[in-house]
Design a protein around this motif. Structure first.
Motif, PDB file in Angstrom:
ATOM      1  N   GLY A 642       0.786  -1.227   0.000  1.00 31.57           N
ATOM      2  CA  GLY A 642       0.000   0.000   0.000  1.00 31.57           C
ATOM      3  C   GLY A 642       0.816   1.273   0.000  1.00 31.57           C
ATOM      4  O   GLY A 642       0.293   2.348   0.314  1.00 31.57           O
ATOM      5  N   LYS A 643       2.093   1.190  -0.345  1.00 35.84           N
ATOM      6  CA  LYS A 643       2.953   2.368  -0.336  1.00 35.84           C
ATOM      7  C   LYS A 643       2.842   3.124  -1.653  1.00 35.84           C
ATOM      8  O   LYS A 643       2.567   2.533  -2.707  1.00 35.84           O
ATOM      9  N   VAL A 644       3.081   4.441  -1.607  1.00 31.48           N
ATOM     10  CA  VAL A 644       3.106   5.264  -2.822  1.00 31.48           C
ATOM     11  C   VAL A 644       4.521   5.288  -3.358  1.00 31.48           C
ATOM     12  O   VAL A 644       5.465   4.839  -2.703  1.00 31.48           O
ATOM     13  N   TYR A 645       4.665   5.855  -4.575  1.00 27.91           N
ATOM     14  CA  TYR A 645       5.975   5.823  -5.247  1.00 27.91           C
ATOM     15  C   TYR A 645       7.078   6.445  -4.384  1.00 27.91           C
ATOM     16  O   TYR A 645       8.196   5.920  -4.306  1.00 27.91           O
ATOM     17  N   LYS A 646       6.779   7.588  -3.726  1.00 25.34           N
ATOM     18  CA  LYS A 646       7.809   8.268  -2.952  1.00 25.34           C
ATOM     19  C   LYS A 646       8.285   7.402  -1.772  1.00 25.34           C
ATOM     20  O   LYS A 646       9.466   7.373  -1.442  1.00 25.34           O
ATOM     21  N   GLU A 647       7.355   6.715  -1.137  1.00 29.37           N
ATOM     22  CA  GLU A 647       7.730   5.851  -0.006  1.00 29.37           C
ATOM     23  C   GLU A 647       8.596   4.682  -0.474  1.00 29.37           C
ATOM     24  O   GLU A 647       9.576   4.313   0.180  1.00 29.37           O
ATOM     25  N   ILE A 648       8.224   4.098  -1.615  1.00 27.24           N
ATOM     26  CA  ILE A 648       9.019   2.984  -2.159  1.00 27.24           C
ATOM     27  C   ILE A 648      10.420   3.467  -2.514  1.00 27.24           C
ATOM     28  O   ILE A 648      11.424   2.794  -2.226  1.00 27.24           O
ATOM     29  N   ALA A 649      10.500   4.646  -3.148  1.00 32.16           N
ATOM     30  CA  ALA A 649      11.801   5.206  -3.537  1.00 32.16           C
ATOM     31  C   ALA A 649      12.680   5.445  -2.315  1.00 32.16           C
ATOM     32  O   ALA A 649      13.881   5.145  -2.317  1.00 32.16           O
ATOM     33  N   ALA A 650      12.065   5.966  -1.235  1.00 32.92           N
ATOM     34  CA  ALA A 650      12.842   6.227  -0.014  1.00 32.92           C
ATOM     35  C   ALA A 650      13.326   4.920   0.609  1.00 32.92           C
ATOM     36  O   ALA A 650      14.468   4.833   1.078  1.00 32.92           O
ATOM     37  N   ASP A 651      12.473   3.892   0.626  1.00 35.17           N
ATOM     38  CA  ASP A 651      12.871   2.600   1.201  1.00 35.17           C
ATOM     39  C   ASP A 651      14.029   1.970   0.443  1.00 35.17           C
ATOM     40  O   ASP A 651      14.927   1.374   1.044  1.00 35.17           O
ATOM     41  N   LEU A 652      13.993   2.091  -0.901  1.00 28.66           N
ATOM     42  CA  LEU A 652      15.006   1.435  -1.731  1.00 28.66           C
ATOM     43  C   LEU A 652      16.205   2.325  -2.027  1.00 28.66           C
ATOM     44  O   LEU A 652      17.179   1.860  -2.623  1.00 28.66           O
ATOM     45  N   GLY A 653      16.120   3.612  -1.661  1.00 26.40           N
ATOM     46  CA  GLY A 653      17.225   4.525  -1.926  1.00 26.40           C
ATOM     47  C   GLY A 653      17.398   4.849  -3.396  1.00 26.40           C
ATOM     48  O   GLY A 653      18.531   4.995  -3.880  1.00 26.40           O
ATOM     49  N   ILE A 654      16.290   4.943  -4.120  1.00 31.47           N
ATOM     50  CA  ILE A 654      16.334   5.250  -5.552  1.00 31.47           C
ATOM     51  C   ILE A 654      15.404   6.417  -5.837  1.00 31.47           C
ATOM     52  O   ILE A 654      14.620   6.846  -4.977  1.00 31.47           O
TER      53      ILE A 654
END
Length: 688
Positions: A642-654
């Motif tokens: 249920g994460k948005v793009y920005k949250e996924i990017a922050a988690d993966l460092g991309i």
């Protein structure tokens, strides 16, 4: 009195020195050490004696019976009118048992003993008791080491016939060279052991490299050169062989510093390693090999002489050539058949030890007929006979039983040329459901409640623990994002297969060997002390003997070590978690260390420990291999959470744009039109 007691030469010399010391301290002409005969505790034998005369027999008997000092003439410290004054004190070991007596006598009656004399004699007797305890410990250690050496040599012989035979020749030659160089007895003993197991690490070298008829390429040579390190690591795990491990590690170093693995030079290299390296080279030059015929001994000697000062220690080469020259034709090795001439899968006969065959090879052969549980076999057949069974469902059924797993993997690897098969699902695909059904229909089976006399280890507890470790490994793979799940699960089921071998090879295993050991680490140390090997090492050798992939064998072989590689590290942690879930004691600190090694936080470890005892079957196996990269799968998992793009990017460092790129590639690979469909399809196929 009986004949002299059998002791090691060093112990006998020490006893003689102590006995002479006692006579000098008391100023008497005779002293003797009398010890109980092994197997006949009521019978005494002379272990050491100085001077003329003999101890009074009645005095000795009373001292032995009462465990108190006794003087001639009767009674404790009683002075009699015997013609020869005699004093006896008991020799007591650390465990409180009386091993014998120390007696002193003054022939002719010209010396009487008092309380101070008895105290002096008792002090010497205490030193003798300590010496006997030390000698007994040394004999136990020597016995363990001899058993370990025989076991390791037997394992090596199963992998490569000529390497094991070479080791015996190298040991004999190295001993002669070491003697000529003036090595003392202790160094010669260590040299002999190291020479016999110097190539132990070749157990880990794949057959394709070990038995290659031509020259090795750069990559193959790099693998072959690791055998010195692998051998040293294996030996270093056995108490008492740490020094031998360093010799084995260094036996391919060169005098000029251009050897491996550490690039040592000159006297930095242990002298025993320099001797073994030269003797091994001579043996190799004068023996047939898959890629060339043996050289004439004179030609081989000339080549070694050319290498003195560069490849080899000049002093060692000088001594070696002198030994070879003295022995002449005796040193010419007997012709040996090339190892690839032996039928694949048929081990050579191991060198006999004491006129008898070592028990390990026979135990390996017994495992070829490991039965499956009837219930597991029936469930596999039920899945296979259902409409359109998937390879994942068949694999799940096969992995319910170690016997089925072994049979499927072995058959798949025999039927397939090229890369080895480590996972059950891939093996099922290679054999086809029809082939698996034929195999399951003819495999030997055993019932839950049946204990076959030929199988000392009960089948059901062994299977239950293997399945528990598989469940724990599957949960850890999910928690850590480990992708090679099929191979990991196979390793989890096979991790303790070496215990079945040891159960056949050594009567009383595991109860008598493990004794009071409670945790997995304590039990593995107990095996190494008692047998010189452990079940993990034996399991790795067995998997290689069966032709299974080297990576799988190495994971099993090292699952009780601190190996940082993912597979053995995950297996180690899974084994400990399964032990904990089944109520067995586990060292908490070692558990935390194992979790850190696989990247698991203490909080995540606590969650896994809480869930495992009540968890159901392992997660559903993917119906087909996942085509996504690690980043693509992680991105899709973020969407599923249920994460948005920005949250996924922050988690993966991309960057956010990179997240979009990963998702577009994911949609294309899985054939989805949007994110919701992609998550649904990946979940249904078992990728999330």
């Amino acid at each position: 009195m009986a004949a002299a007691v059998s002791l090691e030469p060093q112990a006998v010399a020490a006893l003689r020195t102590l006995t002479a010391h006692a006579a000098r301290l008391l100023g008497v002409g005779h002293a003797t050490v009398l010890l109980r005969e092994s197997g006949e505790p009521g019978r005494l034998g002379v272990a050491a004696s100085v001077g003329l005369g003999a101890a009074d027999a009645d005095t000795v008997s009373r001292c032995l019976a009462t465990a108190d000092p006794v003087l001639a003439g009767g009674g404790r410290f009683e002075r009699g009118d015997a013609a020869a004054a005699c004093a006896c004190v008991p020799i007591v070991r650390d465990d409180g048992t009386v091993a014998g007596v120390l007696a002193a006598a003054a022939p002719g009656g010209d010396r009487r003993f008092d309380d101070d004399d008895v105290e002096t004699l008792a002090q010497v007797a205490a030193v003798v008791g300590g010496l006997l305890d030390q000698a007994q410990s040394s004999r136990r250690l020597a016995k363990t080491l001899r058993a370990g050496i025989e076991a390791l040599a037997s394992l090596l012989d199963l992998r490569d016939g000529y390497t094991a035979r070479d080791a015996g020749e190298v040991a004999r030659l190295a001993g002669a060279v070491g003697g000529r160089l003036g090595l003392d007895d202790a160094a010669l003993s260590e040299l002999d052991v190291a020479a016999r197991v110097h190539d132990l690490g070749k157990i880990g070298v794949p057959d394709a490299i070990l038995q290659k008829p031509g020259r090795l390429d750069a990559q193959e040579r790099a693998v072959m050169e690791r055998h010195a390190v692998w051998g040293a690591e294996t030996l270093g795990r056995i108490p008492g062989l740490e020094g031998i491990a360093e010799i084995v590690r260094s036996h391919h170093e060169r005098w000029d510093g251009r050897g491996y693995p550490a690039g040592l030079a000159g006297t930095e290299i242990p002298v025993a390693a320099r001797i073994i390296g030269a003797c091994e080279a001579y043996r190799a030059l004068t023996s047939d090999r898959p890629y060339r015929r043996a050289l004439d001994p004179d030609r081989a000697a000339g080549l070694l002489a050319q290498g003195a000062g560069g490849h080899f220690d000049p002093d060692v080469i000088e001594a070696l050539l002198a030994v070879v020259g003295e022995r002449g034709d005796e040193e010419r090795p007997a012709p040996t058949a090339a190892p690839h001439a032996r039928p694949r899968g048929v081990p050579p006969a191991p060198a006999p030890a004491g006129g008898e065959r070592h028990p390990l090879p026979a135990a390996f052969e017994r495992l070829d007929g490991l039965p499956a549980l009837a219930e597991s076999r029936d469930r596999v057949l039920a899945v296979l006979r259902s409409p359109q069974p998937s390879s994942g469902a068949i694999a799940d059924a096969v992995e319910s039983d170690v016997g089925l797993l072994i049979a499927v993997l072995r058959l798949a690897n025999r039927a397939r040329a090229g890369a080895r098969i480590a996972g059950v699902r891939q093996a099922v695909q290679a054999l086809t459901p029809e082939g698996v059904e034929q195999l399951a229909g003819r495999i030997a089976v055993a019932d839950f409640f049946e204990r076959r006399p030929a199988w000392p280890t009960p089948a059901e507890p062994f299977r239950a623990h293997a399945v528990a470790v598989r469940r724990a490994a599957d949960r850890l793979a999910e928690e850590t994002g480990f992708r090679e799940v099929d191979e990991l699960l196979a390793g989890a089921l096979l991790h303790d297969v070496g215990k079945l071998v040891l159960g056949h090879a050594y009567p009383g295993y595991p109860d008598e060997v493990h004794a009071g050991a409670r945790t997995p680490d304590e039990r593995i140390r107990a095996e190494r002390r008692a047998l010189g090997i452990d079940h993990a090492l034996v399991g790795g050798v067995l998997l290689r003997r069966w032709g299974l992939p080297t990576g799988l064998a190495r994971a099993v072989e090292r699952h009780h070590t601190d190996d940082p590689a993912p597979e053995p590290a995950l297996l180690r942690l899974a084994d400990m978690l399964a032990q904990h879930a089944q109520g067995a004691p586990v060292d908490p600190q070692r558990l935390l260390e194992a979790a850190r090694r696989v990247g698991l936080t203490p909080a995540a470890l606590r969650a896994v420990m809480f869930e495992l005892p009540t968890s159901g079957p392992a997660r559903r196996r993917p119906a087909e291999p996942c085509p996504l990269t690690d980043k693509e799968l992680a991105t899709l998992r973020g969407l599923a959470e249920g994460k948005v793009y920005k949250e996924i990017a922050a988690d993966l460092g991309i960057a956010t744009s990179t997240v979009r790129s990963h998702l577009h590639k994911t949609y294309r690979k899985v054939g989805a039109s949007d994110r919701a469909q992609a998550v649904l399809m990946a979940t249904e196929r078992g990728w999330l």
